[in-house]
Design an enzyme around this catalytic site. Structure first.
Site, PDB file in Angstrom:
ATOM      1  N   ARG A   1       0.829  -1.206   0.000  1.00 35.37           N
ATOM      2  CA  ARG A   1       0.000   0.000   0.000  1.00 35.37           C
ATOM      3  C   ARG A   1       0.867   1.260   0.000  1.00 35.37           C
ATOM      4  O   ARG A   1       1.806   1.370   0.806  1.00 35.37           O
ATOM      5  CB  ARG A   1      -0.886  -0.030   1.259  1.00 35.37           C
ATOM      6  CG  ARG A   1      -1.638   1.232   1.551  1.00 35.37           C
ATOM      7  CD  ARG A   1      -2.844   1.385   0.650  1.00 35.37           C
ATOM      8  NE  ARG A   1      -3.564   2.604   0.969  1.00 35.37           N
ATOM      9  CZ  ARG A   1      -4.669   2.981   0.352  1.00 35.37           C
ATOM     10  NH1 ARG A   1      -5.186   2.226  -0.601  1.00 35.37           N
ATOM     11  NH2 ARG A   1      -5.270   4.096   0.672  1.00 35.37           N
TER      12      ARG A   1
ATOM     13  N   GLU B   1     -12.436 -20.297  28.324  1.00 33.51           N
ATOM     14  CA  GLU B   1     -11.472 -21.085  29.119  1.00 33.51           C
ATOM     15  C   GLU B   1     -10.822 -20.246  30.223  1.00 33.51           C
ATOM     16  O   GLU B   1      -9.651 -20.420  30.563  1.00 33.51           O
ATOM     17  CB  GLU B   1     -10.458 -21.801  28.221  1.00 33.51           C
ATOM     18  CG  GLU B   1     -11.180 -22.731  27.258  1.00 33.51           C
ATOM     19  CD  GLU B   1     -10.444 -23.987  26.877  1.00 33.51           C
ATOM     20  OE1 GLU B   1      -9.445 -24.330  27.518  1.00 33.51           O
ATOM     21  OE2 GLU B   1     -10.907 -24.645  25.918  1.00 33.51           O
TER      22      GLU B   1
HETATM   23  N1  CAA Z   1      -6.206 -28.325  39.076  1.00 35.58           N
HETATM   24  C1  CAA Z   1      -6.742 -29.202  39.957  1.00 35.58           C
HETATM   25  N2  CAA Z   1      -7.571 -28.829  40.957  1.00 35.58           N
HETATM   26  C2  CAA Z   1      -7.863 -27.520  41.059  1.00 35.58           C
HETATM   27  C3  CAA Z   1      -7.346 -26.546  40.183  1.00 35.58           C
HETATM   28  C4  CAA Z   1      -6.482 -26.995  39.147  1.00 35.58           C
HETATM   29  N3  CAA Z   1      -5.958 -26.129  38.285  1.00 35.58           N
HETATM   30  N4  CAA Z   1      -7.819 -25.339  40.549  1.00 35.58           N
HETATM   31  C5  CAA Z   1      -8.598 -25.534  41.620  1.00 35.58           C
HETATM   32  N5  CAA Z   1      -8.633 -26.858  41.914  1.00 35.58           N
HETATM   33  C6  CAA Z   1      -9.362 -27.533  43.005  1.00 35.58           C
HETATM   34  C7  CAA Z   1      -9.065 -26.855  44.339  1.00 35.58           C
HETATM   35  O1  CAA Z   1      -7.947 -27.465  44.962  1.00 35.58           O
HETATM   36  C8  CAA Z   1     -10.361 -27.117  45.102  1.00 35.58           C
HETATM   37  O2  CAA Z   1     -10.398 -28.413  45.635  1.00 35.58           O
HETATM   38  P1  CAA Z   1     -10.246 -28.642  47.222  1.00 35.58           P
HETATM   39  O3  CAA Z   1     -11.327 -27.808  47.832  1.00 35.58           O
HETATM   40  O4  CAA Z   1     -10.426 -30.100  47.397  1.00 35.58           O
HETATM   41  O5  CAA Z   1      -8.860 -28.145  47.572  1.00 35.58           O
HETATM   42  C9  CAA Z   1     -11.429 -27.070  44.012  1.00 35.58           C
HETATM   43  O6  CAA Z   1     -10.768 -27.344  42.778  1.00 35.58           O
HETATM   44  C10 CAA Z   1     -12.097 -25.711  43.926  1.00 35.58           C
HETATM   45  O7  CAA Z   1     -11.089 -24.755  43.723  1.00 35.58           O
HETATM   46  P2  CAA Z   1     -11.107 -23.348  44.475  1.00 35.58           P
HETATM   47  O8  CAA Z   1     -11.385 -23.515  45.932  1.00 35.58           O
HETATM   48  O9  CAA Z   1      -9.866 -22.619  44.080  1.00 35.58           O
HETATM   49  O10 CAA Z   1     -12.429 -22.716  43.805  1.00 35.58           O
HETATM   50  P3  CAA Z   1     -12.919 -21.251  43.644  1.00 35.58           P
HETATM   51  O11 CAA Z   1     -14.400 -21.279  43.763  1.00 35.58           O
HETATM   52  O12 CAA Z   1     -12.142 -20.325  44.530  1.00 35.58           O
HETATM   53  O13 CAA Z   1     -12.611 -20.918  42.080  1.00 35.58           O
HETATM   54  C11 CAA Z   1     -11.392 -20.419  40.078  1.00 35.58           C
HETATM   55  C12 CAA Z   1     -11.381 -21.011  41.492  1.00 35.58           C
HETATM   56  C13 CAA Z   1      -9.933 -20.289  39.703  1.00 35.58           C
HETATM   57  C14 CAA Z   1     -12.057 -19.062  40.030  1.00 35.58           C
HETATM   58  C15 CAA Z   1     -12.110 -21.396  39.145  1.00 35.58           C
HETATM   59  O14 CAA Z   1     -13.476 -21.437  39.453  1.00 35.58           O
HETATM   60  C16 CAA Z   1     -11.926 -21.071  37.675  1.00 35.58           C
HETATM   61  O15 CAA Z   1     -10.900 -21.385  37.067  1.00 35.58           O
HETATM   62  N6  CAA Z   1     -12.954 -20.441  37.033  1.00 35.58           N
HETATM   63  C17 CAA Z   1     -12.984 -20.236  35.597  1.00 35.58           C
HETATM   64  C18 CAA Z   1     -13.695 -21.373  34.937  1.00 35.58           C
HETATM   65  C19 CAA Z   1     -13.390 -21.449  33.464  1.00 35.58           C
HETATM   66  O16 CAA Z   1     -12.267 -21.296  33.026  1.00 35.58           O
HETATM   67  N7  CAA Z   1     -14.412 -21.760  32.677  1.00 35.58           N
HETATM   68  C20 CAA Z   1     -14.277 -21.951  31.275  1.00 35.58           C
HETATM   69  C21 CAA Z   1     -15.164 -23.073  30.832  1.00 35.58           C
HETATM   70  S1  CAA Z   1     -14.785 -23.897  29.317  1.00 35.58           S
HETATM   71  C22 CAA Z   1     -14.986 -22.785  28.076  1.00 35.58           C
HETATM   72  O17 CAA Z   1     -14.606 -21.686  28.193  1.00 35.58           O
HETATM   73  C23 CAA Z   1     -15.688 -23.123  26.825  1.00 35.58           C
HETATM   74  C24 CAA Z   1     -14.944 -23.862  25.803  1.00 35.58           C
HETATM   75  O18 CAA Z   1     -15.271 -24.989  25.583  1.00 35.58           O
HETATM   76  C25 CAA Z   1     -13.914 -23.211  24.948  1.00 35.58           C
END
Ligand code: CAA
Length: 378
Positions: free
Chosen positions: A267, A362
């Site tokens: 361009r 995600e």
């Molecule tokens: N791996 C393994 N376990 C995990 C973990 C991980 N990465 N993260 C948390 N956990 C476990 C914790 O240890 C906990 O277990 P315990 O109580 O036994 O210790 C349990 O999971 C709950 O975790 P938290 O207490 O940390 O939960 P929270 O309510 O404080 O939330 C959060 C944490 C990080 C906000 C979480 O809820 C999160 O990641 N939220 C976002 C969800 C997301 O990414 N959704 C996308 C869906 S898919 C999509 O987008 C569509 C698609 O198909 C493309």
């Protein structure tokens, strides 16, 4: 981390690049406009052994390491982000099945996931619970040898085409995050209905659908992990998924850089190519830096996964940076194209729309920051 690629990694990238350039890119604009599911693209990817990249060889998959997987997704996304996200979700589900399912469930579903008819879907999100995964309300109640599912999921990628769906549902409402359980629900299960895919701003050939459960009976044997561990199963799956989205974002940034560089040389304005102007050069340079940084963070997270190291925070960093870099890059590419960048006739218009969801699905950028900060402060 060894920055040199192995022969397998180079070969995976070359195979994906060739297929993406010859088959995916020429079809991408039409798929975007029609919102048609990318059946042909998925057939091509399955033929090249790329649909089930993370599926073990014993189940017919390519069993690629995570670095090869990331490189492959970058190439696919460079051509078509809709196809890349379909591929990424299939592999996220397959990997979670491989990690948490019984041998019987693996034998039933994993081999089929190498073909488009057996795609995996990931059903965590609900209309009132996206970032707050523990806030889901879909119920699973044990009755006889079955769990009975009732509730609604939303934004479920490939739900209208899937062979199997990973569903997280509440088995004990008194326990919040410890009261959710993950199940595999067959794509033909009675009591599960899939609504029409959402009309979206971008990534329109990836179908995102609502899913309704009405007394849907799921065998107790279809549980992934143990009762009450559903969030652990889903969130650990999402750790890998986020490397997938970081890869996808990196591929899209690469496409933006290629488009803006080519156009800036072609361009002319004020009597010379716009590439001669510093304002344009800075946008190109900033995009190149974003690309390089996104690629390094993403491959570093993938490399850690291959090395068996914890990846939660590294995956969140890669996803956060790469997805925001893709949005900055798409903005700059549009800016370099000027008015043409706003026209549906040009690829950058699609790249701009396709980039937007990268900081949302995600886990939003805000959730990635939360995961990173929690890791640092614990
Ligand atoms: N791996 C393994 N376990 C995990 C973990 C991980 N990465 N993260 C948390 N956990 C476990 C914790 O240890 C906990 O277990 P315990 O109580 O036994 O210790 C349990 O999971 C709950 O975790 P938290 O207490 O940390 O939960 P929270 O309510 O404080 O939330 C959060 C944490 C990080 C906000 C979480 O809820 C999160 O990641 N939220 C976002 C969800 C997301 O990414 N959704 C996308 C869906 S898919 C999509 O987008 C569509 C698609 O198909 C493309």
């Amino acid at each position: 981390m060894d920055l040199r690629l192995t022969e397998i990694q180079e070969a995976a990238r070359e195979t994906a690049r060739d297929l993406a350039e010859k088959k995916l890119l020429p079809a991408a604009a039409k798929l975007d406009a029609s919102e048609a599911f990318p059946d042909e693209a998925l057939k091509e990817l399955a033929g090249a052994g790329l649909l089930g990249m993370r599926i073990p060889e014993a189940h017919g998959g390519a069993a690629l390491d995570m670095v090869s997987y990331a490189l492959t997704l970058m190439e696919v996304a460079r051509a078509d982000a809709s196809v890349a996200v379909t591929l990424s979700v299939n592999n996220l589900v397959a990997e979670t099945i491989e990690r948490f399912a019984s041998d019987e469930l693996k034998a039933t579903y994993l081999t089929k996931m190498n073909e488009p008819a057996g795609l995996g879907a990931f059903a965590l999100t609900e209309p009132q619970a996206g970032s707050d995964a523990a806030g889901i309300r879909t119920r699973a109640e044990l009755k006889g040898g079955h769990y009975v599912l009732n509730g609604e999921k939303t934004w479920i990628t490939s739900a209208d085409r899937c062979g199997v769906m990973l569903v997280v549902a509440v088995t004990d409402p008194s326990k919040r995050s410890k009261g959710a359980t993950a199940f595999l629900v067959d794509g033909n299960a009675k009591g599960m209905t899939v609504g029409k895919h959402e009309p979206k701003m971008g990534q329109r050939a990836s179908h995102s659908c609502p899913v309704f459960f009405k007394d849907c009976k799921v065998p107790a044997a279809n549980m992934l992990g143990k009762e009450g561990e559903g969030l652990k199963v889903a969130l650990s799956g999402l750790d890998s998924g986020r490397i997938g989205i970081a890869s996808l974002s990196t591929g899209l940034t690469q496409a933006c850089l290629e488009e803006m560089t080519r156009y800036a040389k072609e361009r002319t304005a004020f009597g010379k190519p716009i590439a001669d102007f510093q304002a344009i050069q800075w946008m190109i340079a900033d995009t190149a830096v974003d690309l390089e940084a996104a690629r390094h963070l993403t491959l570093a997270a993938a490399w850690c996964k291959d090395a068996g190291e914890p990846i939660g925070e590294k995956a969140a960093m890669a996803k956060l940076f790469a997805s925001e870099a893709a949005n900055r890059s798409a903005y700059r590419a549009t800016q370099v194209f000027g008015g043409y960048g706003y026209s549906r006739e040009y690829r950058v218009e699609r790249l701009y729309r396709d980039a937007r969801v990268l900081t949302l699905y995600e886990g939003t950028s805000e959730i990635q920051r939360l995961v990173i900060a929690r890791g640092l402060l614990k």
